[in-house]
Design an enzyme around this catalytic site. Sequence first.
Site, PDB file in Angstrom:
ATOM      1  N   LYS A   1       0.838  -1.208   0.000  1.00  0.00           N
ATOM      2  CA  LYS A   1       0.000   0.000   0.000  1.00  0.00           C
ATOM      3  C   LYS A   1       0.870   1.254   0.000  1.00  0.00           C
ATOM      4  O   LYS A   1       0.639   2.176  -0.790  1.00  0.00           O
ATOM      5  CB  LYS A   1      -0.893   0.014   1.250  1.00  0.00           C
ATOM      6  N   ASN A   2       1.861   1.289   0.876  1.00  0.00           N
ATOM      7  CA  ASN A   2       2.641   2.518   1.030  1.00  0.00           C
ATOM      8  C   ASN A   2       3.575   2.794  -0.145  1.00  0.00           C
ATOM      9  O   ASN A   2       4.137   3.882  -0.245  1.00  0.00           O
ATOM     10  CB  ASN A   2       3.438   2.487   2.339  1.00  0.00           C
TER      11      ASN A   2
ATOM     12  N   ARG B   1       0.910  14.740  13.437  1.00  0.00           N
ATOM     13  CA  ARG B   1       1.282  14.607  12.032  1.00  0.00           C
ATOM     14  C   ARG B   1       1.186  15.925  11.254  1.00  0.00           C
ATOM     15  O   ARG B   1       0.349  16.103  10.378  1.00  0.00           O
ATOM     16  CB  ARG B   1       0.433  13.523  11.362  1.00  0.00           C
TER      17      ARG B   1
ATOM     18  N   CYS C   1      -4.886   8.217   9.927  1.00  0.00           N
ATOM     19  CA  CYS C   1      -4.983   7.572  11.237  1.00  0.00           C
ATOM     20  C   CYS C   1      -4.682   8.575  12.345  1.00  0.00           C
ATOM     21  O   CYS C   1      -3.767   9.390  12.217  1.00  0.00           O
ATOM     22  CB  CYS C   1      -3.970   6.434  11.340  1.00  0.00           C
TER      23      CYS C   1
ATOM     24  N   ARG D   1      -8.468  -0.706   4.949  1.00  0.00           N
ATOM     25  CA  ARG D   1      -7.630   0.329   4.333  1.00  0.00           C
ATOM     26  C   ARG D   1      -6.269  -0.245   3.940  1.00  0.00           C
ATOM     27  O   ARG D   1      -5.639   0.267   3.022  1.00  0.00           O
ATOM     28  CB  ARG D   1      -7.409   1.491   5.323  1.00  0.00           C
TER      29      ARG D   1
ATOM     30  N   ASP E   1       5.129   0.845  11.857  1.00  0.00           N
ATOM     31  CA  ASP E   1       3.920   0.181  11.357  1.00  0.00           C
ATOM     32  C   ASP E   1       3.828  -1.285  11.786  1.00  0.00           C
ATOM     33  O   ASP E   1       2.841  -1.952  11.467  1.00  0.00           O
ATOM     34  CB  ASP E   1       3.850   0.276   9.824  1.00  0.00           C
TER      35      ASP E   1
HETATM   36  C1  UD1 Z   1       4.446   7.007   6.231  1.00  0.00           C
HETATM   37  C2  UD1 Z   1       3.597   5.768   6.105  1.00  0.00           C
HETATM   38  C3  UD1 Z   1       3.127   5.321   7.476  1.00  0.00           C
HETATM   39  C4  UD1 Z   1       4.309   5.143   8.413  1.00  0.00           C
HETATM   40  C5  UD1 Z   1       5.195   6.389   8.424  1.00  0.00           C
HETATM   41  C6  UD1 Z   1       6.471   6.219   9.218  1.00  0.00           C
HETATM   42  C7  UD1 Z   1       2.522   5.930   3.946  1.00  0.00           C
HETATM   43  C8  UD1 Z   1       1.276   6.119   3.190  1.00  0.00           C
HETATM   44  N1  UD1 Z   1       2.447   6.062   5.276  1.00  0.00           N
HETATM   45  O1  UD1 Z   1       3.624   8.018   6.771  1.00  0.00           O
HETATM   46  O2  UD1 Z   1       2.428   4.092   7.323  1.00  0.00           O
HETATM   47  O3  UD1 Z   1       3.843   4.897   9.717  1.00  0.00           O
HETATM   48  O4  UD1 Z   1       5.554   6.741   7.081  1.00  0.00           O
HETATM   49  O5  UD1 Z   1       7.199   5.146   8.722  1.00  0.00           O
HETATM   50  O6  UD1 Z   1       3.563   5.652   3.396  1.00  0.00           O
HETATM   51  N2  UD1 Z   1       6.422  14.898  10.464  1.00  0.00           N
HETATM   52  C9  UD1 Z   1       6.539  16.208  10.812  1.00  0.00           C
HETATM   53  N3  UD1 Z   1       6.317  17.165   9.835  1.00  0.00           N
HETATM   54  C10 UD1 Z   1       6.000  16.825   8.562  1.00  0.00           C
HETATM   55  C11 UD1 Z   1       5.909  15.479   8.210  1.00  0.00           C
HETATM   56  C12 UD1 Z   1       6.130  14.515   9.187  1.00  0.00           C
HETATM   57  O7  UD1 Z   1       6.808  16.548  11.966  1.00  0.00           O
HETATM   58  O8  UD1 Z   1       5.809  17.736   7.742  1.00  0.00           O
HETATM   59  C13 UD1 Z   1       6.641  13.872  11.503  1.00  0.00           C
HETATM   60  C14 UD1 Z   1       5.419  12.993  11.759  1.00  0.00           C
HETATM   61  O9  UD1 Z   1       4.511  13.607  12.620  1.00  0.00           O
HETATM   62  C15 UD1 Z   1       6.067  11.771  12.367  1.00  0.00           C
HETATM   63  C16 UD1 Z   1       7.404  11.683  11.614  1.00  0.00           C
HETATM   64  O10 UD1 Z   1       7.632  12.969  11.051  1.00  0.00           O
HETATM   65  O11 UD1 Z   1       6.317  11.984  13.729  1.00  0.00           O
HETATM   66  C17 UD1 Z   1       7.454  10.660  10.515  1.00  0.00           C
HETATM   67  O12 UD1 Z   1       6.335  10.833   9.668  1.00  0.00           O
HETATM   68  P1  UD1 Z   1       6.369  10.502   8.123  1.00  0.00           P
HETATM   69  O13 UD1 Z   1       7.562   9.650   7.833  1.00  0.00           O
HETATM   70  O14 UD1 Z   1       6.184  11.757   7.373  1.00  0.00           O
HETATM   71  O15 UD1 Z   1       5.066   9.599   7.971  1.00  0.00           O
HETATM   72  P2  UD1 Z   1       4.098   9.545   6.727  1.00  0.00           P
HETATM   73  O16 UD1 Z   1       4.861   9.773   5.470  1.00  0.00           O
HETATM   74  O17 UD1 Z   1       2.875  10.337   6.994  1.00  0.00           O
END
Ligand code: UD1
Length: 429
Positions: free
Chosen positions: A22-23, A131, A126, A408, A316
């Site tokens: 999915k990711n 986030r 989620c 999902r 995850d």
């Molecule tokens: C992706 C995955 C999710 C996984 C996560 C971490 C998908 C669709 N989702 O989510 O399943 O749990 O990676 O491996 O691929 N953050 C900030 N500012 C930002 C962006 C992120 O502070 O602008 C923080 C987030 O709150 C979190 C950390 O960075 O604490 C990591 O998040 P991120 O790697 O961005 O997760 P996703 O890409 O949303």
Amino acid sequence: MDRIRLVGGNKLNGRIPISGAKNAALPLMIASLLTDDTLTLENVPHLADVEQLIRILGNHGVDYSVNGRREKQNEGYSRTINFTARNIVDTTAPYELVSKMRASFWVVGPLLARMGVAKVSLPGGCAIGTRPVDLFIEGLQALGARIDVENGYVVADARNRLTGNRYVFPKVSVGATHVLMMAASLARGETVLENAAREPEVVNLAECLNAMGARIEGAGSSTIHIQGVESLSGARHKVIPDRIETGTYAMAVAMAGGDVLLEGARADLLQTALDVIAQTGAEVLPTNSGIRIKRNGHAIQPVDVTTEPFPGFPTDLQAQFMGLMTKAEGRSHITETIFENRFMHVQELARLGAHITLSGQTATVEGVKTLKGAPVMATDLRASVSLVIAGLAAEGETIVNRVYHLDRGFERLEEKLSGCGAEIQRLSS
Ligand code: UD1
């Protein structure tokens, strides 16, 4: 609302085919916005999140066909989907669509790079932490975009084309790495991304973008170099196997006992998690056709884990691992470092008789001899499957409510587990 009913106690034996990730599929689908040619993606899983993103892309003007058909009939699984963004008809991604899935926010990158403007609602997804999207904003600003946040929308403008730059992520972010890689592919000049995410899904996206004509080097390491090009073309690309699904079923077998071949799984995508599973006493045997997981007789050993960006133990898989540890022979500590509110499964696991205490970002799990089935509630995607894992080893009946979370991210979960001997079925309502 559908529910899952399961009765614990059966060992798992047989084969489980691992679906496309999915990711990986979601950012690849979004990459179709970067070109007016057709992007063909193979091995796309059939999941609620994929269907939702198809709707979102459709809103921007992306046409699609599944296994060669426009109509959704007998689509089956592991689908090949053609995406064609010949004309982008709308550069706005509205709240109603984006709020359902965080990853849909990522359209901001390709829309901005190709069209020079984008207006995208702040995301949902989620409820596992705040986030924020500050890294996306900061990174796109580094490429020269003007960005305002107005009325719940990120409004981005780069009508004079994005310009390559060096950007150092203050924190590792998978999503922001995807977005900046896509945006920089069409920028003027070179972009260097430092402290980039190294997840396999980032590599899968970079390979696809390169097949489309992008010039990206270093994906999979923390420094990625991107030479911007004038335009991208179509390509044919395969989605990698889902490492989270792989780890989930590996933990299910480690919990229930038995011998299962996870068909098509790749050990290199989750080596740290496999090492941890082996430490719990299960046998992990990578083969040419997948990964075989066995546990016969031995008690589950407690292991401490801390979640980290790739190649560390994935956040995850944290909930699923906690499910497994509830029946370990002793105490384990599970520390979550990626998301600040990712322990909602703790109280649900407690309903099954688990002994878990929380202190800050660390859960201490005292393994118990017996779990007992109970009604439980899925709270987010990965948490919900941890309840299934615990239920597989619980005495009696467990009913998992709010199964839409599972849909999902897990394709045919009941079918895959019941095919290996689990007593599990979906109760439709
Ligand atoms: C992706 C995955 C999710 C996984 C996560 C971490 C998908 C669709 N989702 O989510 O399943 O749990 O990676 O491996 O691929 N953050 C900030 N500012 C930002 C962006 C992120 O502070 O602008 C923080 C987030 O709150 C979190 C950390 O960075 O604490 C990591 O998040 P991120 O790697 O961005 O997760 P996703 O890409 O949303």
